[in-house]
Design an enzyme around this catalytic site. Sequence first.
Site, PDB file in Angstrom:
ATOM      1  N   ASP A  20       0.825  -1.216   0.000  1.00  0.00           N
ATOM      2  CA  ASP A  20       0.000   0.000   0.000  1.00  0.00           C
ATOM      3  C   ASP A  20       0.858   1.265   0.000  1.00  0.00           C
ATOM      4  O   ASP A  20       1.967   1.267   0.540  1.00  0.00           O
ATOM      5  CB  ASP A  20      -0.899  -0.021   1.246  1.00  0.00           C
ATOM      6  CG  ASP A  20      -2.077   0.927   1.101  1.00  0.00           C
ATOM      7  OD1 ASP A  20      -2.340   1.395  -0.023  1.00  0.00           O
ATOM      8  OD2 ASP A  20      -2.735   1.199   2.123  1.00  0.00           O
ATOM      9  N   HIS A  37       2.508   3.145  -9.076  1.00  0.00           N
ATOM     10  CA  HIS A  37       2.402   1.695  -9.284  1.00  0.00           C
ATOM     11  C   HIS A  37       3.629   1.171 -10.055  1.00  0.00           C
ATOM     12  O   HIS A  37       4.127   0.087  -9.776  1.00  0.00           O
ATOM     13  CB  HIS A  37       1.116   1.352 -10.040  1.00  0.00           C
ATOM     14  CG  HIS A  37      -0.123   1.687  -9.260  1.00  0.00           C
ATOM     15  ND1 HIS A  37      -0.274   1.367  -7.935  1.00  0.00           N
ATOM     16  CD2 HIS A  37      -1.274   2.326  -9.621  1.00  0.00           C
ATOM     17  CE1 HIS A  37      -1.446   1.787  -7.503  1.00  0.00           C
ATOM     18  NE2 HIS A  37      -2.071   2.381  -8.501  1.00  0.00           N
ATOM     19  N   LEU A 130      12.297 -19.738  -4.042  1.00  0.00           N
ATOM     20  CA  LEU A 130      11.142 -18.985  -3.544  1.00  0.00           C
ATOM     21  C   LEU A 130       9.915 -19.158  -4.456  1.00  0.00           C
ATOM     22  O   LEU A 130      10.016 -19.052  -5.676  1.00  0.00           O
ATOM     23  CB  LEU A 130      11.537 -17.495  -3.516  1.00  0.00           C
ATOM     24  CG  LEU A 130      10.446 -16.486  -3.183  1.00  0.00           C
ATOM     25  CD1 LEU A 130      10.053 -16.578  -1.716  1.00  0.00           C
ATOM     26  CD2 LEU A 130      10.915 -15.065  -3.502  1.00  0.00           C
TER      27      LEU A 130
HETATM   28  C1  FPP Z   1      -2.137   0.025  -3.244  1.00  0.00           C
HETATM   29  O1  FPP Z   1      -1.633   1.347  -3.220  1.00  0.00           O
HETATM   30  C2  FPP Z   1      -1.522  -0.682  -4.370  1.00  0.00           C
HETATM   31  C3  FPP Z   1      -2.219  -1.320  -5.345  1.00  0.00           C
HETATM   32  C4  FPP Z   1      -3.693  -1.365  -5.392  1.00  0.00           C
HETATM   33  C5  FPP Z   1      -1.528  -1.977  -6.460  1.00  0.00           C
HETATM   34  C6  FPP Z   1      -0.273  -2.694  -6.110  1.00  0.00           C
HETATM   35  C7  FPP Z   1       0.423  -3.022  -7.372  1.00  0.00           C
HETATM   36  C8  FPP Z   1       1.752  -2.927  -7.577  1.00  0.00           C
HETATM   37  C9  FPP Z   1       2.748  -2.599  -6.545  1.00  0.00           C
HETATM   38  C10 FPP Z   1       2.300  -3.219  -8.917  1.00  0.00           C
HETATM   39  C11 FPP Z   1       2.205  -4.690  -9.113  1.00  0.00           C
HETATM   40  C12 FPP Z   1       3.084  -5.141 -10.128  1.00  0.00           C
HETATM   41  C13 FPP Z   1       3.353  -6.447 -10.287  1.00  0.00           C
HETATM   42  C14 FPP Z   1       4.336  -6.849 -11.274  1.00  0.00           C
HETATM   43  C15 FPP Z   1       2.686  -7.514  -9.486  1.00  0.00           C
HETATM   44  P1  FPP Z   1      -2.655   2.544  -3.392  1.00  0.00           P
HETATM   45  O2  FPP Z   1      -2.797   2.832  -4.845  1.00  0.00           O
HETATM   46  O3  FPP Z   1      -3.940   2.237  -2.707  1.00  0.00           O
HETATM   47  O4  FPP Z   1      -1.883   3.703  -2.678  1.00  0.00           O
HETATM   48  P2  FPP Z   1      -2.520   4.880  -1.786  1.00  0.00           P
HETATM   49  O5  FPP Z   1      -3.102   4.227  -0.558  1.00  0.00           O
HETATM   50  O6  FPP Z   1      -1.339   5.737  -1.495  1.00  0.00           O
HETATM   51  O7  FPP Z   1      -3.535   5.552  -2.648  1.00  0.00           O
END
Ligand code: FPP
Length: 240
Positions: A20, A37, A130
């Site tokens: 997050d 992201h 892993l």
């Molecule tokens: C939450 O942060 C994050 C997500 C909903 C997406 C997580 C995805 C990635 C890290 C990329 C994945 C890539 C691969 C290759 C698996 P948020 O957007 O809710 O952040 P915020 O709380 O600051 O708004």
Amino acid sequence: MPLISKYEAVLPRHIAFIMDGNGRWAKKRGLPRTAGHREGAKTLRRLIRDLDDIGIEYATFYAFSTENWKRSDEEVSALMKLLEENLDDLVNYENENIRLRFIGGRERLSQVLRDKMEEAERRSCDRTGLTVTLAINYGGRDDIVRAAKKASELIRDGFLKPEELTEDTFESLLQTADIPPVDLMVRTGGELRLSNFLTWQTTYSELYFCDTLWCDFTKKDLEKAIGEFSKRNRRFGDAK
Ligand code: FPP
């Protein structure tokens, strides 16, 4: 000296991550959420190497939840594109012996992404290092409902008797059937909740929350979480 000795006490066998804070990371820099992201995907790839170095056997990452479809079309498409791009790189970790698998409903995903997921699973299935599980269109409740449907079909078709439906048989119908329960659940970004991630599988997990945003999460932060885990007294409902 093997790296593992640095951690002295018990290492978690399975660590799950709620990644997050990508949106906030981007906002702080005046960038669009999607840039967060993109950076988050880099953190994930770096961390996979760190987990493997430390000797963790299983790591599960919440990449896209069943609720994330509520986000803007632009953000959803960017996330899907990012997943497609990264799968190619992840499966090419030939030397690193990493096994890739996926949980979550595939029916809503594009054919291109589904094909890449199958290809990644097929190419990496014999690897012994892993095991990385990416949760895409995953929800803990959805996982349980899907297992309940399978159980009722097995009962309806005479392959299972109602009295044979135990916690163990039910667990074998979840999408995580071949991986152990979560020992340590790590959530970055400061929120204190599990957000429908691995609901069944975290009943006895140790929870670790930190304020660090996912994009800023480093091997040091991971070691801190593992250090904290090693100090916890896990009783699984027993006395003492
Ligand atoms: C939450 O942060 C994050 C997500 C909903 C997406 C997580 C995805 C990635 C890290 C990329 C994945 C890539 C691969 C290759 C698996 P948020 O957007 O809710 O952040 P915020 O709380 O600051 O708004």
